[in-house]
Scaffold this active site. Structure first.
Site: not given
Ligand SMILES: NC(=O)C1=CN([C@@H]2O[C@H](COP(=O)(O)OP(=O)(O)OC[C@H]3O[C@@H](n4cnc5c(N)ncnc54)[C@H](OP(=O)(O)O)[C@@H]3O)[C@@H](O)[C@H]2O)C=CC1
Ligand SMILES: Nc1nc2c(ncn2[C@@H]2O[C@H](COP(=O)(O)O)[C@@H](O)[C@H]2O)c(=O)[nH]1
Length: 327
Positions: A175
């Site tokens: 991340c």
């Molecule tokens: N657990 C974590 O810390 C994180 C996990 N992830 C993982 O990455 C993958 C992609 O995530 P994500 O980008 O949400 O999924 P998507 O690319 O499917 O986006 C989902 C929707 O939410 C919008 N969106 C995404 N982020 C935001 C935001 N910060 N504010 C407002 N709208 C938002 C996107 O539009 P648009 O792209 O146009 O903004 C899209 O319409 C997932 O599997 C997620 O679990 C990603 C980052 C952090």
């Molecule tokens: N900020 C982001 N978080 C992400 C992304 N892809 C996955 N994840 C999150 O990480 C955990 C796994 O964490 P780990 O420490 O056990 O390796 C996963 O379940 C998601 O919630 C990303 O691209 N950006």
């Protein structure tokens, strides 16, 4: 928020042992209508789980959540799991095309036992709308919503109908949310878990930042019912992706779901790709994890997993790995 800490800052305090062998300790946990062998689920990421790992986990009593990055395969996946008499557990996003997908499952009478709404910033109307849509068309599915990092978010998603919430914004190994945006629970994930769990009336899944098997016990102590893990499960023989040899050493890639590699474009990137040393068989890691957790339960002075909830702990800032150069 005062008193923030993370996994490496905490040690759990042992209580008197009540078993004569660690094998007497029961690591199982109930989530919704099913009981699983361990409170651990591999991350729903493309380099962590695929159909054959999902099948192995389901057949052997482990919880699993299939990723959502090959959307066209999901309906067949649910059908296949159900035809084998196994639990179907899938992920969805929140974009427009996910709405008809839920309706198609309902029309085909394919009801996944578990549906996880998997987006980065889960405290949003988009997630609330999707929870409500799933509950309208597939009311029997257990809905996990996330990811979130505050008690307000947990309460709001629970009130919208989520059956469990997933906590963790930015603590993951691949991340880069913290550095790209300045936000998240990276560096204080365990304290955020405790904060959220105190407000929760339904199960919490701790997601991200688990670096050792002991961190699973710590997550349970601070309120998790289940722990989602990516990096500890990456790099196994069974893990999706190619094995790469560099200077005679074997590696496998592990990339973030919001990385350029996953997205196919350099837009809103919040994840990176790393190479993980090849770790052998996933089955062996699962067995070792279970044994370590049994040991945790014995140190907690109990026979069941939730005995860990009752133990005391100390905060030992930055000291846990002193003298341990492997970390
Ligand atoms: N657990 C974590 O810390 C994180 C996990 N992830 C993982 O990455 C993958 C992609 O995530 P994500 O980008 O949400 O999924 P998507 O690319 O499917 O986006 C989902 C929707 O939410 C919008 N969106 C995404 N982020 C935001 C935001 N910060 N504010 C407002 N709208 C938002 C996107 O539009 P648009 O792209 O146009 O903004 C899209 O319409 C997932 O599997 C997620 O679990 C990603 C980052 C952090
Ligand atoms: N900020 C982001 N978080 C992400 C992304 N892809 C996955 N994840 C999150 O990480 C955990 C796994 O964490 P780990 O420490 O056990 O390796 C996963 O379940 C998601 O919630 C990303 O691209 N950006």
């Amino acid at each position: 928020m005062e008193n923030v800490f993370d996994y490496e800052d905490i040690q759990l305090i042992p209580a008197k042992c009540v078993v004569s062998s660690r094998s007497e300790c029961d690591t199982s946990i109930t989530l919704g209508n099913y009981t699983f062998k361990m409170p651990v689920v591999p991350a729903n990421m493309q380099t962590i789980i695929d159909e054959s790992i999902a099948l192995y986990l389901a057949e052997n009593g482990y919880f699993y959540i299939m990723h959502r990055f090959e959307p066209e395969k999901r309906q067949v996946f649910v059908q296949d799991m159900k035809s084998k008499g196994l639990i179907a557990s899938i992920s969805v996003g929140v974009k427009d095309e996910e709405y008809p997908f839920i309706e198609e499952l309902a029309a085909a009478e394919l009801v996944p036992e578990y549906i996880t709404i998997d987006i980065a910033h889960g405290h949003s109307n988009a997630v609330i709308r999707m929870i409500q849509h799933i509950k309208k068309h597939l009311p029997e599915s257990f809905v996990i919503a996330g990811n979130v990092g505050t008690p307000e978010a947990v309460r709001e998603l629970e009130n919208a109908g989520a059956d469990a919430t997933k906590v963790g914004i930015g603590p993951g190994k691949v991340c880069i949310t913290k550095v790209k945006t300045g936000f998240g629970t990276g560096g204080w994930q365990l304290a955020a878990l405790r904060w959220c769990a105190k407000a929760a009336s339904k199960p919490i899944i701790a997601d991200g930042g688990i670096r050792t098997h002991g961190d699973i016990a710590k997550s349970i102590r601070f309120g998790a019912s289940m722990v989602m893990i990516g990096s500890l499960f990456a790099g196994h023989e069974e893990s999706p992706g190619q094995t790469i040899e560099i200077d005679g050493k074997l590696y496998k890639e592990y990339f973030g779901s919001a990385s350029e590699f996953q997205k196919g474009e350099k837009k809103n990137v919040e994840g990176k790709k790393i190479l993980m040393e090849h770790k052998g068989s996933l089955k062996d890691t699962l067995i070792e994890m279970e044994q370590d957790l049994q040991s945790s339960i014995s140190y907690a002075g109990g026979t069941k997993l939730l005995a860990i909830r009752n133990v005391d702990y100390v905060v030992v800032k930055n000291s846990i790995f002193n003298g341990d150069q492997n970390h």
